[in-house]
Enzyme design. Structure first.
Site, PDB file in Angstrom:
ATOM      1  N   GLU A 282      -1.794  12.157   8.429  1.00 48.17           N
ATOM      2  CA  GLU A 282      -1.919  11.618   7.070  1.00 48.17           C
ATOM      3  C   GLU A 282      -3.094  12.327   6.417  1.00 48.17           C
ATOM      4  OE1 GLU A 282      -3.030   7.459   7.142  1.00 48.17           O
ATOM      5  OE2 GLU A 282      -4.456   7.753   8.744  1.00 48.17           O
TER       6      GLU A 282
ATOM      7  N   ARG B   2      -0.701  -7.602   6.931  1.00 51.87           N
ATOM      8  CA  ARG B   2      -1.280  -6.488   7.686  1.00 51.87           C
ATOM      9  C   ARG B   2      -2.698  -6.833   8.156  1.00 51.87           C
ATOM     10  NH1 ARG B   2      -1.618  -0.573   5.023  1.00 51.87           N
ATOM     11  NH2 ARG B   2      -3.223  -1.588   3.752  1.00 51.87           N
TER      12      ARG B   2
ATOM     13  N   LYS C 228      -6.389  -1.518  10.282  1.00 52.09           N
ATOM     14  CA  LYS C 228      -7.221  -1.042   9.179  1.00 52.09           C
ATOM     15  C   LYS C 228      -8.646  -1.514   9.469  1.00 52.09           C
ATOM     16  CE  LYS C 228      -6.725  -0.479   4.206  1.00 52.09           C
ATOM     17  NZ  LYS C 228      -7.032   0.955   4.156  1.00 52.09           N
TER      18      LYS C 228
HETATM   19  N1  PXG Z   1      -4.159   6.059   5.310  1.00 49.38           N
HETATM   20  C1  PXG Z   1      -5.430   5.648   5.403  1.00 49.38           C
HETATM   21  C2  PXG Z   1      -6.308   6.188   6.452  1.00 49.38           C
HETATM   22  C3  PXG Z   1      -5.900   4.692   4.497  1.00 49.38           C
HETATM   23  O1  PXG Z   1      -7.152   4.268   4.578  1.00 49.38           O
HETATM   24  C4  PXG Z   1      -3.734   4.671   3.432  1.00 49.38           C
HETATM   25  C5  PXG Z   1      -3.313   5.598   4.367  1.00 49.38           C
HETATM   26  C6  PXG Z   1      -2.753   4.143   2.421  1.00 49.38           C
HETATM   27  O2  PXG Z   1      -2.372   2.812   2.757  1.00 49.38           O
HETATM   28  P1  PXG Z   1      -1.964   1.732   1.661  1.00 49.38           P
HETATM   29  O3  PXG Z   1      -1.600   0.527   2.457  1.00 49.38           O
HETATM   30  O4  PXG Z   1      -3.162   1.508   0.802  1.00 49.38           O
HETATM   31  O5  PXG Z   1      -0.820   2.307   0.925  1.00 49.38           O
HETATM   32  C7  PXG Z   1      -5.041   4.194   3.495  1.00 49.38           C
HETATM   33  C8  PXG Z   1      -5.519   3.194   2.527  1.00 49.38           C
HETATM   34  C9  PXG Z   1     -10.786   3.424  -0.509  1.00 49.38           C
HETATM   35  C10 PXG Z   1      -9.434   2.922  -0.213  1.00 49.38           C
HETATM   36  O6  PXG Z   1     -11.651   2.604  -0.812  1.00 49.38           O
HETATM   37  C11 PXG Z   1      -8.669   3.521   0.756  1.00 49.38           C
HETATM   38  C12 PXG Z   1      -7.428   3.003   1.044  1.00 49.38           C
HETATM   39  C13 PXG Z   1      -6.923   1.963   0.358  1.00 49.38           C
HETATM   40  C14 PXG Z   1      -7.677   1.369  -0.627  1.00 49.38           C
HETATM   41  C15 PXG Z   1      -8.954   1.858  -0.915  1.00 49.38           C
HETATM   42  O7  PXG Z   1     -11.021   4.630  -0.426  1.00 49.38           O
HETATM   43  N2  PXG Z   1      -6.768   3.601   2.020  1.00 49.38           N
END
Ligand code: PXG
Length: 289
Positions: free
Chosen positions: A182, A50, A149
């Site tokens: 989301e 990703r 991301k």
């Molecule tokens: N939506 C958003 C906007 C995110 O930032 C997710 C969904 C979930 O995706 P994953 O691939 O992790 O299942 C995310 C991921 C943090 C932090 O530091 C945030 C995320 C992941 C790891 C750490 O707040 N968000």
């Protein structure tokens, strides 16, 4: 704490980047957050793929291969003596002249932090989370690609502020059409009559790795899944609801805008998915030691 920075493991106080870095000046960069459990990195290849897709989408030429980035990630965790935790990879456009032009920045910078993260207190994993809908909308996919991301998280940060000011720990974000995209850092799922539903990526959700793990678990358990446009109504009338993310893991939701979802307790299916998720997390992944 040892930080991996552009090819070296350095002490935290020596891990510094330029004030001319476009990651800082313009949010021009990308990141990944990955968890490791029991000495193994969970879904490492998927996260790094990703990351490289994000790089491709923003025309960032990566000076490292995917295999190298996997190796550096594992080395950073091992160097910090951690067994369970969270690793953050950040790639910035690099230092350049002032001005948006990314071609001013000859080489991207990468740093890797191996640490821990806790988004929500433990009690909410047991009793569920009360969430709200925020007024801050997700940007249209044509304005900011939701799959990337990127380091542009101000939209999410402002939504998180609304959640906190509204007395909640997380907020549902709608897109311009009013469909659920989301939450600020997690994907959303609901159960209605035994069917699992989650918003479409094209409604403004990140293509979450944990989201894809949930879809795999559903397939394994033979539970019907629909990826479709959802409104707040669908959440209000859902039997169960939960959020997923690397940092959040899987967390039940028991109310939206103070309206009780289902019977107001984490649901049976949600609990089953939580259990399946933890089993996978604890028993799979790439060893780093
Ligand atoms: N939506 C958003 C906007 C995110 O930032 C997710 C969904 C979930 O995706 P994953 O691939 O992790 O299942 C995310 C991921 C943090 C932090 O530091 C945030 C995320 C992941 C790891 C750490 O707040 N968000």
């Amino acid at each position: 704490m040892k930080i991996w920075l552009d090819g070296k493991l350095v002490e935290e106080n020596e891990a510094k980047i330029s004030v001319f870095d476009h990651g800082l000046l313009y949010g021009d960069g990308i990141f990944e957050g990955i968890r490791f459990y029991n000495g193994r990195v969970f879904r490492l290849e998927e996260h790094i793929t990703r990351l490289f897709d994000s790089a491709k989408a923003i025309l960032m030429k990566m000076p490292w291969t995917q295999e190298e980035v996997c190796k550096y990630t594992c080395e950073t965790i091992a160097a910090n003596g951690l067994t369970n935790g969270y690793v953050r990879l950040v790639i910035t456009r690099g230092a350049g002249e002032l001005g948006l032009n990314p071609y001013q920045c000859p080489t991207p910078s990468m740093f890797i932090i191996a640490s821990t993260i806790k988004l929500y207190p433990e009690e909410h994993y047991q009793n569920g989370l009360a969430i709200i809908t925020c007024a801050t909308r997700r940007p249209a996919p044509a304005a900011l690609m939701p799959q990337v991301k990127s380091l542009n998280y101000l939209n999410n940060v402002m939504a998180k502020v609304e959640a906190i000011q509204g007395g909640a720990l997380e907020a549902v974000m709608l897109n311009e059409q009013g469909y659920v995209a989301e939450c600020t850092g997690d994907n959303l799922f609901l159960f209605k009559n035994g069917v699992l539903s989650t918003p479409l990526i094209s409604d403004g959700a990140l293509d979450g790795i944990t989201r894809s793990v949930i879809l795999e678990i559903a397939e394994k358990l033979g539970i019907k899944v629909t990826e479709r446009s959802l409104t707040r109504y669908d959440i209000f009338i859902a039997d169960e609801c939960f959020l997923t993310g690397t940092a959040a893991e899987v967390i039940p939701v028991v109310s939206l805008d103070r309206r009780v979802i289902g019977d107001g307790k984490p649901g049976v299916l949600t609990k089953q998915f939580l259990k399946e998720f933890h089993e996978l997390a604890m028993n799979s992944g790439t060893p780093f030691a």
